[in-house]
Design an enzyme around this catalytic site. Structure first.
Site, PDB file in Angstrom:
ATOM      1  N   THR A 120       0.878  -1.141   0.077  1.00  0.00           N
ATOM      2  CA  THR A 120      -0.056   0.001   0.018  1.00  0.00           C
ATOM      3  C   THR A 120       0.810   1.110   0.081  1.00  0.00           C
ATOM      4  O   THR A 120       2.209   1.041  -0.239  1.00  0.00           O
ATOM      5  CB  THR A 120      -1.045   0.001   1.091  1.00  0.00           C
ATOM      6  OG1 THR A 120      -1.891   1.099   0.982  1.00  0.00           O
ATOM      7  CG2 THR A 120      -0.501   0.044   2.390  1.00  0.00           C
ATOM      8  N   ASN A 121       0.537   2.330   0.193  1.00  0.00           N
ATOM      9  CA  ASN A 121       1.067   3.730   0.620  1.00  0.00           C
ATOM     10  C   ASN A 121       0.424   4.550   1.438  1.00  0.00           C
ATOM     11  O   ASN A 121      -0.572   4.263   1.994  1.00  0.00           O
ATOM     12  CB  ASN A 121       1.202   4.273  -1.061  1.00  0.00           C
ATOM     13  CG  ASN A 121      -0.282   4.622  -1.414  1.00  0.00           C
ATOM     14  OD1 ASN A 121      -1.060   5.521  -0.796  1.00  0.00           O
ATOM     15  ND2 ASN A 121      -0.824   4.155  -2.364  1.00  0.00           N
ATOM     16  N   PRO A 122       0.985   5.783   1.840  1.00  0.00           N
ATOM     17  CA  PRO A 122       0.517   6.319   3.047  1.00  0.00           C
ATOM     18  C   PRO A 122      -0.584   7.342   2.990  1.00  0.00           C
ATOM     19  O   PRO A 122      -1.017   7.871   3.781  1.00  0.00           O
ATOM     20  CB  PRO A 122       1.830   7.316   3.342  1.00  0.00           C
ATOM     21  CG  PRO A 122       3.135   6.716   2.498  1.00  0.00           C
ATOM     22  CD  PRO A 122       2.495   6.200   1.426  1.00  0.00           C
ATOM     23  N   SER A 123      -1.331   6.912   1.685  1.00  0.00           N
ATOM     24  CA  SER A 123      -2.487   7.790   1.320  1.00  0.00           C
ATOM     25  C   SER A 123      -3.793   7.674   2.628  1.00  0.00           C
ATOM     26  O   SER A 123      -3.632   6.461   2.923  1.00  0.00           O
ATOM     27  CB  SER A 123      -3.109   7.671   0.150  1.00  0.00           C
ATOM     28  OG  SER A 123      -4.573   8.015   0.001  1.00  0.00           O
ATOM     29  N   ALA A 138      -4.761   6.979  -4.524  1.00  0.00           N
ATOM     30  CA  ALA A 138      -3.302   6.688  -4.884  1.00  0.00           C
ATOM     31  C   ALA A 138      -3.382   5.244  -5.047  1.00  0.00           C
ATOM     32  O   ALA A 138      -3.173   4.347  -4.050  1.00  0.00           O
ATOM     33  CB  ALA A 138      -2.584   6.974  -3.518  1.00  0.00           C
TER      34      ALA A 138
END
Ligand code: C5P
Length: 206
Positions: free
Chosen positions: A21-24, A88
């Site tokens: 995943t990503n920090p969004s 994102a």
């Protein structure tokens, strides 16, 4: 207008308990949905995993992976006039997900990844008379990359920002349009930017 918004990250599971995943956080998508609904537009928000509750007056579709988001957006796309893609979306997903938790083993493991669909790019390909807005979060060559994305995805507006925007309340965006104009703004709240984007799109519809 009938406005379709995407927001949040996606979770791409490799086993039942781990994901890419990503920090969004989904904050920008929530702000856009609130702004669109507040201005009287029929608003649908397709969001990846987020802790934020449903905004008032918005139909919210909660999804997990990029494939889920793509399916949900394809379903909503025919009945919308505007798409604002702030999600994102993970560009890749694990080739397969293990049915059980992967156990600790060798010193090195290889994860094979498959390319995910480009959700907003797919909207661009089937654009018709719709208006499309996208976001570009860049670490290098921001203006060139954003302008290139705008062209490829057939967007009417792209919002360029940096990785410091992840989860933050404020954002220092640069707005680019296909006529080659660009405007850089100092730090503003995501709510303020969301309202600006909705008003801009309303202007294009006139
Ligand atoms: O190509 P890139 O991911 O940098 O483009 C960013 C824009 O495209 C964002 O508006 C994002 O929501 C959208 N996007 C998407 N599906 C992807 C990747 C990005 O909708 N798989």
């Amino acid at each position: 207008m009938r406005v379709l918004i995407t927001g949040g990250p996606t979770h791409e599971y490799l086993d039942p308990v781990r994901c890419l995943t990503n920090p969004s956080t989904g904050r920008m998508g929530m702000a856009l949905a609130r702004a669109a609904a507040k201005r009287g537009h029929r608003t649908v928000l397709v969001t990846g995993p987020t802790i934020f509750p449903d905004p008032k007056g918005v139909r919210v579709v909660r999804v997990v992976s990029a494939l889920d988001m793509d399916r949900a957006v394809r379903r909503e796309f025919p009945i919308c006039d505007v798409v604002i893609g702030s999600a994102a979306v993970s560009d890749y997903r694990p080739e397969s997900a293990a049915a059980s938790k992967i156990k600790k083993g060798p010193a090195m493991m290889t994860l094979r990844l498959l390319k995910n669909p480009d959700v907003l790019g797919g909207c661009g390909a089937r654009k018709g008379k719709r208006l499309l807005v996208g976001f570009a979060l860049e670490t290098d060559c921001g203006l060139e990359n954003a302008a290139d994305k705008m062209r490829r995805k057939r967007l009417d507006l792209i919002v360029l920002n940096g990785p410091e925007s992840f989860g933050a309340n404020r954002i220092g965006p640069t707005l680019l349009t296909p006529d080659g104009k660009r405007r850089a703004f100092g730090a503003m709240t995501k709510d303020r930017l969301a309202a600006k984007i909705v008003v801009f799109v309303e202007g294009l519809r006139r």
